[in-house]
Design a protein around this motif. Structure first.
Motif, PDB file in Angstrom:
ATOM      1  N   CYS A  12       0.842  -1.199   0.000  1.00 54.61           N
ATOM      2  CA  CYS A  12       0.000   0.000   0.000  1.00 54.61           C
ATOM      3  C   CYS A  12       0.881   1.254   0.000  1.00 54.61           C
ATOM      4  O   CYS A  12       1.814   1.383   0.809  1.00 54.61           O
ATOM      5  CB  CYS A  12      -0.919   0.009   1.221  1.00 54.61           C
ATOM      6  N   ASN A  13       0.612   2.155  -0.919  1.00 55.03           N
ATOM      7  CA  ASN A  13       1.324   3.426  -0.992  1.00 55.03           C
ATOM      8  C   ASN A  13       0.558   4.471  -0.193  1.00 55.03           C
ATOM      9  O   ASN A  13      -0.528   4.906  -0.568  1.00 55.03           O
ATOM     10  CB  ASN A  13       1.461   3.851  -2.461  1.00 55.03           C
ATOM     11  N   ASN A  14       1.117   4.892   0.948  1.00 55.68           N
ATOM     12  CA  ASN A  14       0.466   5.893   1.807  1.00 55.68           C
ATOM     13  C   ASN A  14       0.754   7.317   1.377  1.00 55.68           C
ATOM     14  O   ASN A  14       0.195   8.258   1.944  1.00 55.68           O
ATOM     15  CB  ASN A  14       0.904   5.698   3.257  1.00 55.68           C
ATOM     16  N   GLU A  15       1.609   7.495   0.393  1.00 53.03           N
ATOM     17  CA  GLU A  15       1.932   8.836  -0.083  1.00 53.03           C
ATOM     18  C   GLU A  15       0.960   9.254  -1.185  1.00 53.03           C
ATOM     19  O   GLU A  15       0.295   8.426  -1.813  1.00 53.03           O
ATOM     20  CB  GLU A  15       3.372   8.873  -0.619  1.00 53.03           C
ATOM     21  N   GLN A  36       5.035   6.168  -6.516  1.00 54.38           N
ATOM     22  CA  GLN A  36       6.390   5.774  -6.157  1.00 54.38           C
ATOM     23  C   GLN A  36       6.836   4.592  -7.007  1.00 54.38           C
ATOM     24  O   GLN A  36       6.035   3.741  -7.376  1.00 54.38           O
ATOM     25  CB  GLN A  36       6.468   5.391  -4.676  1.00 54.38           C
ATOM     26  N   LEU A  83       8.818   1.200  -7.329  1.00 56.33           N
ATOM     27  CA  LEU A  83       9.143   0.127  -6.398  1.00 56.33           C
ATOM     28  C   LEU A  83       9.692  -1.065  -7.160  1.00 56.33           C
ATOM     29  O   LEU A  83       9.132  -1.491  -8.172  1.00 56.33           O
ATOM     30  CB  LEU A  83       7.883  -0.288  -5.622  1.00 56.33           C
TER      31      LEU A  83
END
Length: 365
Positions: free
Chosen positions: A28-31, A35, A37
């Motif tokens: 999960c990308n919380n930003e 991003q 990866l």
């Protein structure tokens, strides 16, 4: 067990044998911003006594020039045994980024030489420019289709030996039989060596690749009909669909081998070629030929593409009509022969006895 080192997060899972199969891991990308990866997964065998399933991709050459095709190979084994029934995809990436994918097959046709030997292969002709091409192979087994072919007899075969200076030949090598063991679901990805291609023309590529040679043509009589089967070839080697077939037959095998066009034409007008790698079946009744016990017919097949390029003539297929004798007629024939022999023996015995009696009677006088 997470381990954080700078921007790298390492996760370690301790699993049991029951946990084998497909795994799913969600990130999960919380930003707010996207991003980039990178993810790498390494595994090791839970049982050191069981060898891992290994994928070895390679090319037929490390450099080529258009219009010479290259062949992509992927060898899939567990120990020394081939793994069969896999979905094998080659991912080829040129310098311009136009990725091409190929379905590699282990069916004994096209670029593949031997069926079910664990070597999956395919011709690559879809060049998109000059330069370097990277190779990656993905192997998948789903719905428990993968099987391990284990030879029942692993003894080394020797064709012969020397005794007192003379070469003694052993009997012919027996046919290899295998036990197939299901391997369950798994995936493997492996990178192969890169290769370089030159002299690729700009713009659309000309159609210079003819259909591949058919190498598994089989023929058999079914009553008065002949049934033929083979693995379909493609428009360009083992890719796509051929446009039509040209089949010839003859009573004389040398006639077909020496000059294919001298054979009698078999009407294949209604036969539409299937995609490359598909099994074709075609049946017909020979015309103007007397079909009887012992009749032998030979067949050769050629595939033709959309610009009338012809493949090389296929292997020679032989159809023999053999009608076994009726066991009941054999028994009747045997009984008749026995009766005739008994009659002959009886007659001979009577004649011999009569002659003996006459000679003895003359001696008495």
């Amino acid at each position: 067990h997470p381990c954080i080192r700078g921007n790298v997060i390492k996760l370690k899972f301790d699993t049991e044998d029951e946990a084998k199969g497909q795994w799913e891991y969600n990130i999960c990308n919380n930003e707010v911003a996207a991003q980039v990866l990178g993810l790498t997964v390494n595994s090791q065998a839970s049982d050191p006594r069981v060898p891992p399933i290994v994928v070895e991709p390679y090319m037929s050459t490390d450099s080529s020039s258009f219009p010479n095709p290259v062949i992509v190979y992927a060898v899939v084994t567990q120990g020394f045994s081939p793994v069969l029934g896999l979905n094998v995809t080659a991912i080829i990436e040129p310098e311009n980024g136009r990725i091409r994918t190929l379905q590699l097959l282990d069916n004994g046709a096209g670029a593949d030489i031997i069926k079910n030997d664990g070597i999956y292969s395919k011709y690559f002709t879809d060049f998109s420019g000059n330069g370097r091409y990277g190779l990656k192979v993905r192997v998948e087994s789903k719905s428990k289709t993968a099987k391990l072919a284990l030879p029942k007899n692993q003894a080394l075969y020797l064709p012969g030996y020397v005794e007192n200076g003379a070469i003694i030949s052993n009997p012919p090598k027996p046919k290899v039989t295998t036990d197939e063991l299901n391997l369950g679901d798994f995936t493997r990805t492996a990178s192969g060596v890169a290769f370089r291609v030159t002299e690729v023309p700009s713009g659309p590529l000309p159609d210079v690749f003819k259909p591949g040679k058919i190498i598994d043509l089989h023929a058999i009589f079914q009553g008065q009909q002949v049934s033929l089967s083979w693995t379909a070839t493609g428009d360009d080697l083992d890719k796509g669909n051929a446009s039509r077939y040209d089949m010839r037959m003859s009573h004389n095998r040398e006639e077909l081998l020496d000059n294919f066009e001298n054979g009698t034409v078999v009407d294949t007008t209604d036969l539409i070629p299937l995609p490359a790698g598909t099994m074709e079946i075609f049946s017909f009744t020979p015309q103007n030929i007397t079909i009887k016990n012992g009749t032998v017919l030979y067949f050769v097949l050629v595939a033709i593409d959309k610009v009338n390029q012809m493949s090389e003539p296929s292997n020679l297929a032989k159809a023999l009509l053999f009608i076994p004798p009726d066991p009941r007629s054999n028994s009747k024939t045997g009984a008749m022969v026995l009766l005739i022999l008994l009659a002959v023996f009886f007659t001979t015995g009577v004649v011999v006895l009569s002659v003996y009696c006459l000679i003895r009677k003359k001696r008495q006088y």
